[in-house]
Design a protein around this motif. Sequence first.
Motif, mmCIF file in Angstrom:
data_model
loop_
_atom_site.group_PDB
_atom_site.id
_atom_site.type_symbol
_atom_site.label_atom_id
_atom_site.label_comp_id
_atom_site.label_asym_id
_atom_site.label_seq_id
_atom_site.Cartn_x
_atom_site.Cartn_y
_atom_site.Cartn_z
ATOM 1 N N LEU A 1 74.208 60.952 43.065
ATOM 2 C CA LEU A 1 73.638 61.662 41.926
ATOM 3 C C LEU A 1 72.758 60.737 41.087
ATOM 4 O O LEU A 1 71.676 61.123 40.639
ATOM 5 N N ALA A 2 73.207 59.503 40.874
ATOM 6 C CA ALA A 2 72.446 58.542 40.073
ATOM 7 C C ALA A 2 71.123 58.198 40.750
ATOM 8 O O ALA A 2 70.074 58.125 40.090
ATOM 9 N N TRP A 3 71.135 57.974 42.061
ATOM 10 C CA TRP A 3 69.897 57.688 42.793
ATOM 11 C C TRP A 3 68.914 58.852 42.680
ATOM 12 O O TRP A 3 67.712 58.655 42.451
ATOM 13 N N THR A 4 69.412 60.067 42.836
ATOM 14 C CA THR A 4 68.569 61.252 42.733
ATOM 15 C C THR A 4 67.976 61.376 41.338
ATOM 16 O O THR A 4 66.784 61.680 41.167
ATOM 17 N N TYR A 5 68.779 61.126 40.343
ATOM 18 C CA TYR A 5 68.356 61.207 38.948
ATOM 19 C C TYR A 5 67.225 60.221 38.669
ATOM 20 O O TYR A 5 66.229 60.560 38.010
ATOM 21 N N ILE A 6 67.347 59.002 39.173
ATOM 22 C CA ILE A 6 66.332 57.972 38.924
ATOM 23 C C ILE A 6 64.990 58.375 39.547
ATOM 24 O O ILE A 6 63.925 58.207 38.930
ATOM 25 N N VAL A 7 65.024 58.911 40.759
ATOM 26 C CA VAL A 7 63.775 59.331 41.405
ATOM 27 C C VAL A 7 63.141 60.487 40.636
ATOM 28 O O VAL A 7 61.917 60.509 40.422
ATOM 29 N N LEU A 8 63.955 61.451 40.201
ATOM 30 C CA LEU A 8 63.430 62.565 39.418
ATOM 31 C C LEU A 8 62.825 62.080 38.100
ATOM 32 O O LEU A 8 61.766 62.563 37.673
ATOM 33 N N LEU A 9 63.477 61.134 37.471
ATOM 34 C CA LEU A 9 62.963 60.564 36.224
ATOM 35 C C LEU A 9 61.646 59.840 36.464
ATOM 36 O O LEU A 9 60.687 59.983 35.688
ATOM 37 N N PHE A 10 61.585 59.066 37.532
ATOM 38 C CA PHE A 10 60.366 58.328 37.890
ATOM 39 C C PHE A 10 59.200 59.283 38.140
ATOM 40 O O PHE A 10 58.105 59.113 37.587
ATOM 41 N N ARG A 11 59.415 60.297 38.957
ATOM 42 C CA ARG A 11 58.350 61.243 39.271
ATOM 43 C C ARG A 11 57.969 62.070 38.047
ATOM 44 O O ARG A 11 56.784 62.384 37.848
ATOM 45 N N SER A 12 58.933 62.439 37.224
ATOM 46 C CA SER A 12 58.627 63.187 36.006
ATOM 47 C C SER A 12 57.740 62.371 35.076
ATOM 48 O O SER A 12 56.774 62.884 34.501
ATOM 49 N N LEU A 13 58.071 61.097 34.935
ATOM 50 C CA LEU A 13 57.286 60.233 34.063
ATOM 51 C C LEU A 13 55.862 60.074 34.599
ATOM 52 O O LEU A 13 54.889 60.086 33.831
ATOM 53 N N GLN A 14 55.731 59.954 35.908
ATOM 54 C CA GLN A 14 54.398 59.883 36.510
ATOM 55 C C GLN A 14 53.575 61.134 36.193
ATOM 56 O O GLN A 14 52.413 61.039 35.821
ATOM 57 N N HIS A 15 54.185 62.292 36.336
ATOM 58 C CA HIS A 15 53.464 63.542 36.085
ATOM 59 C C HIS A 15 53.086 63.668 34.609
ATOM 60 O O HIS A 15 51.978 64.100 34.292
ATOM 61 N N LEU A 16 53.984 63.285 33.744
ATOM 62 C CA LEU A 16 53.688 63.387 32.309
ATOM 63 C C LEU A 16 52.566 62.445 31.892
ATOM 64 O O LEU A 16 51.839 62.714 30.939
ATOM 65 N N LYS A 17 52.424 61.336 32.623
ATOM 66 C CA LYS A 17 51.372 60.367 32.303
ATOM 67 C C LYS A 17 50.157 60.501 33.209
ATOM 68 O O LYS A 17 49.241 59.674 33.164
ATOM 69 N N GLY A 18 50.173 61.528 34.054
ATOM 70 C CA GLY A 18 49.020 61.747 34.926
ATOM 71 C C GLY A 18 48.863 60.703 36.001
ATOM 72 O O GLY A 18 47.741 60.403 36.419
ATOM 73 N N GLN A 19 49.992 60.143 36.448
ATOM 74 C CA GLN A 19 49.928 59.106 37.496
ATOM 75 C C GLN A 19 50.655 59.546 38.749
ATOM 76 O O GLN A 19 51.124 58.720 39.526
ATOM 77 N N ALA A 20 50.797 60.828 38.954
ATOM 78 C CA ALA A 20 51.542 61.318 40.113
ATOM 79 C C ALA A 20 50.863 60.902 41.404
ATOM 80 O O ALA A 20 49.641 60.862 41.495
ATOM 81 N N ALA A 21 51.719 60.632 42.391
ATOM 82 C CA ALA A 21 51.184 60.224 43.699
ATOM 83 C C ALA A 21 50.552 61.417 44.414
ATOM 84 O O ALA A 21 50.961 62.537 44.215
#
Length: 226
Positions: A206-226
């Motif tokens: 669950l923690a690993w999944t949470y970190i990836v979701l947080l990382f990708r969410s932050l990218q999208h919010l900052k316009g840096q999505a892959a």
Amino acid sequence: MQSATLNPFSLLQRSFEVVGPIYGLLVILASPGFIIPVVAGLIPRFGGILNLAYILIVAPILAGAAFWLVDQHLKRQAPLLGNSLDRALAKAVPLVFGSILAELLSFLASLLLILPGIYVGVRLVFTPCAIALENRGATEGLRYSWNLVKGRWWGVFWALLVVSGLILAVVFFVVFAGVLGSILGFDGTVLGLVLWVVGGVAVTPLAWTYIVLLFRSLQHLKGQAA
């Protein structure tokens, strides 16, 4: 990505939804973290070295494989355990050195005061994600994480605090159950090992999944999505 957010409770809810189909694969990747401390306890003379080798070398590689596996699942691609391990092993050197550098910089900052250590730790928390998911080198991963968190430090801090609280709650449960079991006459060592494994199995995927979701969410919010 659906509903990009730094709201920790939304991220936690989403983590529970995402982790189900890949839970078993993540448990396999997490299993050395349960087994090695047990083995280390059986060989006190070398147990400390074994644990240190796992923390510094093996754990970052397995975390990188887990992040890649979760990310592939989020992209609706079939996440294969072998492919995830191959990907992580190909990035083994930057994953290990990037993780060591992030921890070292956080530690050095904490020598000044606790708060600078926390600040630096949060800014560098996504170093392994940047290396595993964005194909960065060790120092590039540090810079990527530092810049990604810029301007969103408090949001990331609170998101990390919630998942850390969940982990601490599991640790508290394990300790409490161990004490209660000892009072009731169960073998303390055996019960402690069982609870350690159960707690790790429950929280690590669950923690690993949470970190990836947080990382990708932050990218999208900052316009840096892959």
